[in-house]
Design a protein around this motif. Structure first.
Motif, mmCIF file in Angstrom:
data_model
loop_
_atom_site.group_PDB
_atom_site.id
_atom_site.type_symbol
_atom_site.label_atom_id
_atom_site.label_comp_id
_atom_site.label_asym_id
_atom_site.label_seq_id
_atom_site.Cartn_x
_atom_site.Cartn_y
_atom_site.Cartn_z
ATOM 1 N N ALA A 269 7.818 -13.793 -14.869
ATOM 2 C CA ALA A 269 7.024 -14.148 -13.694
ATOM 3 C C ALA A 269 7.496 -13.368 -12.465
ATOM 4 O O ALA A 269 6.684 -12.915 -11.658
ATOM 5 C CB ALA A 269 7.117 -15.649 -13.436
ATOM 6 N N ARG A 270 8.796 -13.197 -12.343
ATOM 7 C CA ARG A 270 9.337 -12.450 -11.212
ATOM 8 C C ARG A 270 8.906 -10.977 -11.280
ATOM 9 O O ARG A 270 8.526 -10.383 -10.265
ATOM 10 C CB ARG A 270 10.863 -12.549 -11.185
ATOM 11 N N ALA A 271 8.975 -10.404 -12.484
ATOM 12 C CA ALA A 271 8.570 -9.006 -12.648
ATOM 13 C C ALA A 271 7.091 -8.825 -12.315
ATOM 14 O O ALA A 271 6.704 -7.835 -11.674
ATOM 15 C CB ALA A 271 8.851 -8.549 -14.079
ATOM 16 N N GLU A 272 6.261 -9.770 -12.732
ATOM 17 C CA GLU A 272 4.830 -9.677 -12.457
ATOM 18 C C GLU A 272 4.540 -9.765 -10.967
ATOM 19 O O GLU A 272 3.724 -9.007 -10.434
ATOM 20 C CB GLU A 272 4.084 -10.775 -13.221
ATOM 21 N N LEU A 273 5.213 -10.683 -10.278
ATOM 22 C CA LEU A 273 4.983 -10.817 -8.844
ATOM 23 C C LEU A 273 5.535 -9.613 -8.079
ATOM 24 O O LEU A 273 4.934 -9.151 -7.108
ATOM 25 C CB LEU A 273 5.603 -12.113 -8.316
ATOM 26 N N THR A 274 6.665 -9.091 -8.544
ATOM 27 C CA THR A 274 7.215 -7.877 -7.927
ATOM 28 C C THR A 274 6.205 -6.739 -8.012
ATOM 29 O O THR A 274 5.988 -6.003 -7.051
ATOM 30 C CB THR A 274 8.529 -7.468 -8.614
ATOM 31 N N GLN A 275 5.569 -6.627 -9.188
ATOM 32 C CA GLN A 275 4.560 -5.579 -9.356
ATOM 33 C C GLN A 275 3.352 -5.828 -8.462
ATOM 34 O O GLN A 275 2.799 -4.887 -7.879
ATOM 35 C CB GLN A 275 4.121 -5.513 -10.823
ATOM 36 N N GLU A 276 2.945 -7.078 -8.315
ATOM 37 C CA GLU A 276 1.816 -7.395 -7.437
ATOM 38 C C GLU A 276 2.133 -7.032 -5.985
ATOM 39 O O GLU A 276 1.269 -6.526 -5.260
ATOM 40 C CB GLU A 276 1.481 -8.889 -7.539
ATOM 41 N N ILE A 277 3.359 -7.284 -5.579
ATOM 42 C CA ILE A 277 3.766 -6.938 -4.219
ATOM 43 C C ILE A 277 3.685 -5.432 -4.013
ATOM 44 O O ILE A 277 3.163 -4.944 -3.005
ATOM 45 C CB ILE A 277 5.198 -7.453 -3.942
ATOM 46 N N LYS A 278 4.185 -4.671 -4.983
ATOM 47 C CA LYS A 278 4.156 -3.213 -4.839
ATOM 48 C C LYS A 278 2.724 -2.680 -4.892
ATOM 49 O O LYS A 278 2.375 -1.751 -4.158
ATOM 50 C CB LYS A 278 5.023 -2.568 -5.928
ATOM 51 N N ASP A 279 1.891 -3.270 -5.736
ATOM 52 C CA ASP A 279 0.495 -2.834 -5.798
ATOM 53 C C ASP A 279 -0.211 -3.081 -4.469
ATOM 54 O O ASP A 279 -0.978 -2.228 -3.997
ATOM 55 C CB ASP A 279 -0.244 -3.572 -6.913
ATOM 56 N N GLU A 280 0.032 -4.231 -3.854
ATOM 57 C CA GLU A 280 -0.583 -4.530 -2.563
ATOM 58 C C GLU A 280 -0.032 -3.598 -1.484
ATOM 59 O O GLU A 280 -0.775 -3.130 -0.609
ATOM 60 C CB GLU A 280 -0.335 -5.984 -2.173
ATOM 61 N N ALA A 281 1.249 -3.301 -1.564
ATOM 62 C CA ALA A 281 1.852 -2.387 -0.589
ATOM 63 C C ALA A 281 1.227 -0.997 -0.713
ATOM 64 O O ALA A 281 0.963 -0.335 0.297
ATOM 65 C CB ALA A 281 3.362 -2.307 -0.799
ATOM 66 N N ARG A 282 0.975 -0.540 -1.929
ATOM 67 C CA ARG A 282 0.321 0.760 -2.121
ATOM 68 C C ARG A 282 -1.085 0.747 -1.531
ATOM 69 O O ARG A 282 -1.533 1.738 -0.943
ATOM 70 C CB ARG A 282 0.266 1.115 -3.605
ATOM 71 N N ARG A 283 -1.790 -0.361 -1.700
ATOM 72 C CA ARG A 283 -3.130 -0.458 -1.130
ATOM 73 C C ARG A 283 -3.066 -0.360 0.390
ATOM 74 O O ARG A 283 -3.890 0.307 1.024
ATOM 75 C CB ARG A 283 -3.782 -1.783 -1.539
ATOM 76 N N ARG B 238 -3.495 14.879 -6.299
ATOM 77 C CA ARG B 238 -4.884 14.728 -5.853
ATOM 78 C C ARG B 238 -5.436 13.362 -6.231
ATOM 79 O O ARG B 238 -6.300 12.818 -5.537
ATOM 80 C CB ARG B 238 -5.747 15.842 -6.435
ATOM 81 N N ALA B 239 -4.953 12.788 -7.325
ATOM 82 C CA ALA B 239 -5.412 11.466 -7.747
ATOM 83 C C ALA B 239 -4.708 10.354 -6.985
ATOM 84 O O ALA B 239 -5.212 9.224 -6.928
ATOM 85 C CB ALA B 239 -5.187 11.287 -9.251
ATOM 86 N N HIS B 240 -3.544 10.649 -6.381
ATOM 87 C CA HIS B 240 -2.755 9.635 -5.660
ATOM 88 C C HIS B 240 -2.312 10.203 -4.305
ATOM 89 O O HIS B 240 -1.106 10.328 -4.045
ATOM 90 C CB HIS B 240 -1.530 9.232 -6.495
ATOM 91 N N PRO B 241 -3.249 10.534 -3.435
ATOM 92 C CA PRO B 241 -2.891 11.225 -2.181
ATOM 93 C C PRO B 241 -1.978 10.417 -1.263
ATOM 94 O O PRO B 241 -1.124 10.992 -0.584
ATOM 95 C CB PRO B 241 -4.247 11.486 -1.526
ATOM 96 N N HIS B 242 -2.150 9.104 -1.224
ATOM 97 C CA HIS B 242 -1.334 8.298 -0.310
ATOM 98 C C HIS B 242 0.098 8.151 -0.820
ATOM 99 O O HIS B 242 1.040 8.135 -0.019
ATOM 100 C CB HIS B 242 -1.984 6.933 -0.098
ATOM 101 N N GLU B 243 0.252 8.072 -2.131
ATOM 102 C CA GLU B 243 1.601 8.028 -2.688
ATOM 103 C C GLU B 243 2.270 9.393 -2.543
ATOM 104 O O GLU B 243 3.484 9.470 -2.304
ATOM 105 C CB GLU B 243 1.552 7.595 -4.154
#
Length: 223
Positions: A11-25, A103-108
């Motif tokens: 559960a912690r790993a999943e939420l950590t990933q959600e946090i990073k995904d939202e941060a990338r957005r 080119r597929a991930h310009p912001h990263e």
């Protein structure tokens, strides 16, 4: 106890990933300077204090995002190498794979090769991931008989090149290593010029120019 602990870890790993995904957005909207742990928590429906149990600071979150980006572009470069064909073909394929990811991930890409983030200093955690693209190129050179390349290397640069040669574990003279560094710089310079609009009005689209640069840099390093 073991099953329960594993479930918590999952559960912690999943939420950590959600946090990073939202941060990338949010990177796409506000850039690295505007990234905020509170804003990320708010979008995920978390109380702001809870997110600090996963990332104690914005800088820690940034570091994770930077490491992820370096690993992703490095993996793209490694996977682009067909492992067969001529060394020059492999070299060009790595260049193309690296550019395709950017080119597929310009912001990263901008996070790792754009403007420095005020107040942020990258820790040692980023060094190894940041070297993966360069090492993919070095791998092509490692078991290849290179042409002799002429040129004088300043004494200070010669010492740096010799140290780098030992660190990379390759057999190459200072001039070859120096040329490899120049080619590595050219790779990311060309990608950045393309992504950030510096080729507009000159070689836009830059596909043909980029492919030509890749081939010329392969020649330049002795392939």
């Amino acid at each position: 106890m073991t099953v329960s602990r594993t479930a918590r870890e999952r559960a912690r790993a999943e939420l950590t990933q959600e946090i990073k995904d939202e941060a990338r957005r949010q990177l796409a909207e506000v850039g690295a300077q505007g990234l905020s742990l509170r804003a990320v928590a708010r979008e995920l429906g978390m109380v702001s204090s809870a997110i600090y149990r996963y990332f104690p600071s914005r800088d820690r979150l940034l570091t994770d995002l930077i490491v992820d980006a370096y690993n992703a572009i490095g993996e793209a470069a490694e996977q682009a190498d067909p492992g067969q064909g001529t060394p020059r073909e492999r070299w060009v394929a790595i260049w193309r794979g690296t550019r395709d990811w950017a080119r597929a991930h310009p912001h990263e890409y901008a996070l790792i090769y754009g403007s420095p983030i005020p107040g942020y200093a990258a820790p040692q955690d980023t060094v190894v991931p940041a070297s993966r693209v360069a090492l993919a190129l070095v791998k092509v050179l490692t078991h290849t008989e290179l042409r002799n390349v002429d040129g004088e290397v300043p004494p200070e640069l010669r010492a740096q090149a010799e140290a780098l040669t030992k660190a990379l574990g390759i057999i190459a003279g200072p001039e070859t290593v120096t040329r490899l560094l120049i080619a590595w710089t050219q790779l990311f310079g060309a990608i950045s010029f393309d992504l950030f609009g510096q080729y507009v009005g000159s070689v836009d689209p830059a596909d043909v120019f980029f492919a030509h640069s890749a081939r010329r840099m392969a020649e330049f390093v002795g392939l």
